[in-house]
Design an enzyme around this catalytic site. Sequence first.
Site: not given
Length: 196
Positions: A91, A93, A109, A117, A126, A129, A171, A188
Amino acid sequence: MQKLIMNGCVVFVLLLLGACSMVKEQNNAHENHLKIEEAKETSEVSVEPVKVDLTNTSGKKVGEATLSEAKNGVHIKLTAQGLSPGRHGFHIHEIGKCEVPDFKTAGAHFNPFKREHGLKNTKGPHAGDLPNLEVAPNGKVDTEIFASLVTLQEGKPNSLLDMDGSALVIHDKVDDYTTDPSGNSGDRIVCGVIIK
Protein backbone atom coordinates in the site's frame (compact mmCIF):
# COMPACT_ATOMS: atom_id res chain seq x y z
CA MET A 1 -16.32 67.92 -58.97
CA GLN A 2 -18.09 64.61 -59.52
CA LYS A 3 -14.74 62.98 -60.37
CA LEU A 4 -13.23 64.35 -57.13
CA ILE A 5 -16.10 62.92 -55.07
CA MET A 6 -15.73 59.60 -56.90
CA ASN A 7 -11.97 59.49 -56.17
CA GLY A 8 -12.65 60.40 -52.52
CA CYS A 9 -15.14 57.53 -52.25
CA VAL A 10 -12.63 55.09 -53.74
CA VAL A 11 -9.92 56.22 -51.30
CA PHE A 12 -12.36 55.93 -48.39
CA VAL A 13 -13.40 52.39 -49.42
CA LEU A 14 -9.74 51.36 -49.77
CA LEU A 15 -8.93 52.78 -46.32
CA LEU A 16 -11.96 50.99 -44.84
CA LEU A 17 -10.92 47.67 -46.39
CA GLY A 18 -7.38 48.12 -45.08
CA ALA A 19 -8.68 48.83 -41.56
CA CYS A 20 -10.93 45.74 -41.66
CA SER A 21 -8.01 43.62 -42.78
CA MET A 22 -5.87 44.90 -39.86
CA VAL A 23 -8.63 44.18 -37.36
CA LYS A 24 -9.04 40.66 -38.78
CA GLU A 25 -5.28 40.01 -38.50
CA GLN A 26 -5.29 41.26 -34.90
CA ASN A 27 -8.26 38.98 -34.09
CA ASN A 28 -6.49 36.00 -35.70
CA ALA A 29 -3.34 36.74 -33.72
CA HIS A 30 -5.41 36.99 -30.52
CA GLU A 31 -7.17 33.67 -31.29
CA ASN A 32 -3.84 31.96 -32.00
CA HIS A 33 -2.47 33.30 -28.72
CA LEU A 34 -5.51 31.90 -26.89
CA LYS A 35 -5.07 28.51 -28.55
CA ILE A 36 -1.42 28.41 -27.46
CA GLU A 37 -2.40 29.29 -23.88
CA GLU A 38 -5.13 26.64 -23.87
CA ALA A 39 -2.71 24.05 -25.24
CA LYS A 40 -0.27 24.87 -22.43
CA GLU A 41 -2.97 24.37 -19.79
CA THR A 42 -4.18 21.01 -21.09
CA SER A 43 -0.80 19.48 -21.97
CA GLU A 44 0.70 16.87 -19.62
CA VAL A 45 2.90 18.25 -16.89
CA SER A 46 6.47 16.98 -16.85
CA VAL A 47 7.29 15.44 -13.46
CA GLU A 48 10.65 13.97 -12.48
CA PRO A 49 10.61 10.31 -11.35
CA VAL A 50 10.96 9.75 -7.59
CA LYS A 51 13.42 7.17 -6.20
CA VAL A 52 12.45 5.41 -2.97
CA ASP A 53 14.76 3.34 -0.73
CA LEU A 54 12.97 0.45 0.98
CA THR A 55 14.11 -0.59 4.48
CA ASN A 56 13.12 -3.45 6.78
CA THR A 57 12.20 -3.28 10.48
CA SER A 58 15.91 -3.29 11.42
CA GLY A 59 16.53 -0.21 9.28
CA LYS A 60 18.48 -2.18 6.64
CA LYS A 61 17.94 -1.34 2.97
CA VAL A 62 16.28 -4.29 1.23
CA GLY A 63 15.20 -2.76 -2.04
CA GLU A 64 14.16 0.27 -4.00
CA ALA A 65 11.31 1.63 -6.06
CA THR A 66 11.01 4.20 -8.81
CA LEU A 67 7.77 6.15 -9.16
CA SER A 68 7.07 7.81 -12.51
CA GLU A 69 4.17 10.02 -13.53
CA ALA A 70 2.16 8.40 -16.32
CA LYS A 71 -1.08 9.20 -18.07
CA ASN A 72 -3.85 8.83 -15.46
CA GLY A 73 -1.69 7.61 -12.61
CA VAL A 74 1.74 6.63 -11.29
CA HIS A 75 3.91 3.75 -12.50
CA ILE A 76 5.80 1.95 -9.70
CA LYS A 77 8.82 -0.24 -10.48
CA LEU A 78 9.93 -2.16 -7.39
CA THR A 79 12.71 -4.60 -6.53
CA ALA A 80 13.38 -6.07 -3.08
CA GLN A 81 14.96 -9.10 -1.42
CA GLY A 82 15.07 -10.81 1.97
CA LEU A 83 11.28 -11.18 2.20
CA SER A 84 9.28 -14.28 3.07
CA PRO A 85 7.96 -16.07 -0.06
CA GLY A 86 4.30 -15.67 -1.03
CA ARG A 87 1.83 -12.81 -1.31
CA HIS A 88 2.14 -9.62 0.72
CA GLY A 89 -0.15 -6.61 1.10
CA PHE A 90 1.29 -3.53 -0.57
CA HIS A 91 0.00 0.00 0.00
CA ILE A 92 0.80 3.68 -0.18
CA HIS A 93 0.53 5.27 3.27
CA GLU A 94 -0.33 8.88 4.04
CA ILE A 95 2.86 10.15 5.74
CA GLY A 96 6.43 10.13 4.46
CA LYS A 97 7.96 8.80 7.68
CA CYS A 98 9.37 5.29 8.15
CA GLU A 99 10.56 4.92 11.73
CA VAL A 100 11.61 1.41 12.82
CA PRO A 101 10.63 -1.04 14.11
CA ASP A 102 6.90 -0.91 13.21
CA PHE A 103 6.62 1.97 10.67
CA LYS A 104 3.47 3.24 12.37
CA THR A 105 4.76 6.76 11.71
CA ALA A 106 3.68 6.26 8.07
CA GLY A 107 0.08 6.67 9.23
CA ALA A 108 -2.94 5.06 7.61
CA HIS A 109 -3.43 4.29 3.94
CA PHE A 110 -3.32 7.26 1.55
CA ASN A 111 -7.02 8.10 1.28
CA PRO A 112 -7.74 11.63 -0.01
CA PHE A 113 -11.17 10.60 -1.34
CA LYS A 114 -12.34 9.25 2.07
CA ARG A 115 -13.29 5.77 0.88
CA GLU A 116 -13.06 2.37 2.60
CA HIS A 117 -10.23 -0.11 2.08
CA GLY A 118 -10.23 -2.75 -0.60
CA LEU A 119 -9.97 -3.22 -4.35
CA LYS A 120 -13.01 -5.52 -4.05
CA ASN A 121 -14.90 -3.35 -1.55
CA THR A 122 -17.94 -1.62 -3.11
CA LYS A 123 -17.21 1.41 -0.89
CA GLY A 124 -13.52 1.41 -1.79
CA PRO A 125 -10.75 1.55 -2.59
CA HIS A 126 -8.33 3.88 -0.84
CA ALA A 127 -6.20 5.74 -3.39
CA GLY A 128 -3.21 3.97 -1.80
CA ASP A 129 -4.59 0.42 -2.18
CA LEU A 130 -2.39 -1.62 -4.52
CA PRO A 131 -2.35 -5.25 -5.70
CA ASN A 132 -0.55 -7.80 -3.50
CA LEU A 133 3.14 -8.39 -4.17
CA GLU A 134 4.17 -11.93 -5.13
CA VAL A 135 7.53 -12.78 -3.57
CA ALA A 136 9.49 -15.64 -5.17
CA PRO A 137 10.79 -18.68 -3.19
CA ASN A 138 14.23 -17.01 -3.06
CA GLY A 139 12.74 -14.04 -1.14
CA LYS A 140 12.99 -11.63 -4.07
CA VAL A 141 10.39 -9.54 -5.86
CA ASP A 142 10.83 -7.61 -9.09
CA THR A 143 7.58 -6.10 -10.31
CA GLU A 144 5.80 -3.15 -11.88
CA ILE A 145 2.48 -1.81 -10.62
CA PHE A 146 0.22 0.99 -11.84
CA ALA A 147 -1.50 3.19 -9.24
CA SER A 148 -4.39 4.87 -11.08
CA LEU A 149 -5.78 7.01 -8.23
CA VAL A 150 -2.64 9.01 -7.36
CA THR A 151 -0.30 11.54 -8.97
CA LEU A 152 3.17 13.03 -8.45
CA GLN A 153 1.92 16.45 -9.54
CA GLU A 154 2.23 18.79 -6.59
CA GLY A 155 -0.84 20.75 -5.52
CA LYS A 156 -3.36 18.07 -6.53
CA PRO A 157 -5.58 16.59 -3.78
CA ASN A 158 -4.30 13.08 -4.59
CA SER A 159 -0.61 14.03 -4.86
CA LEU A 160 1.86 11.73 -3.14
CA LEU A 161 4.18 14.73 -2.84
CA ASP A 162 2.06 16.80 -0.47
CA MET A 163 3.44 18.66 2.56
CA ASP A 164 4.35 15.53 4.57
CA GLY A 165 5.03 13.19 1.64
CA SER A 166 3.83 9.58 1.66
CA ALA A 167 5.27 6.07 1.98
CA LEU A 168 5.34 2.67 0.28
CA VAL A 169 4.64 -0.13 2.76
CA ILE A 170 4.90 -3.90 2.36
CA HIS A 171 2.91 -5.94 4.90
CA ASP A 172 3.58 -9.33 6.46
CA LYS A 173 0.37 -11.00 5.24
CA VAL A 174 -1.79 -11.02 2.12
CA ASP A 175 -4.38 -8.25 1.61
CA ASP A 176 -7.89 -9.70 1.31
CA TYR A 177 -8.92 -6.61 -0.76
CA THR A 178 -12.10 -6.18 1.30
CA THR A 179 -11.68 -5.68 5.05
CA ASP A 180 -11.46 -2.08 6.26
CA PRO A 181 -9.04 -0.51 7.16
CA SER A 182 -6.13 -2.59 5.79
CA GLY A 183 -7.34 -5.89 4.38
CA ASN A 184 -6.07 -7.92 7.37
CA SER A 185 -2.59 -7.62 5.86
CA GLY A 186 -0.76 -7.73 9.19
CA ASP A 187 2.40 -5.99 10.34
CA ARG A 188 4.36 -3.47 8.30
CA ILE A 189 7.66 -5.15 7.40
CA VAL A 190 9.15 -2.84 4.75
CA CYS A 191 8.78 0.94 4.33
CA GLY A 192 10.07 3.58 1.92
CA VAL A 193 9.59 7.35 2.07
CA ILE A 194 8.14 9.14 -0.97
CA ILE A 195 9.39 12.72 -0.98
CA LYS A 196 10.60 15.13 -3.65
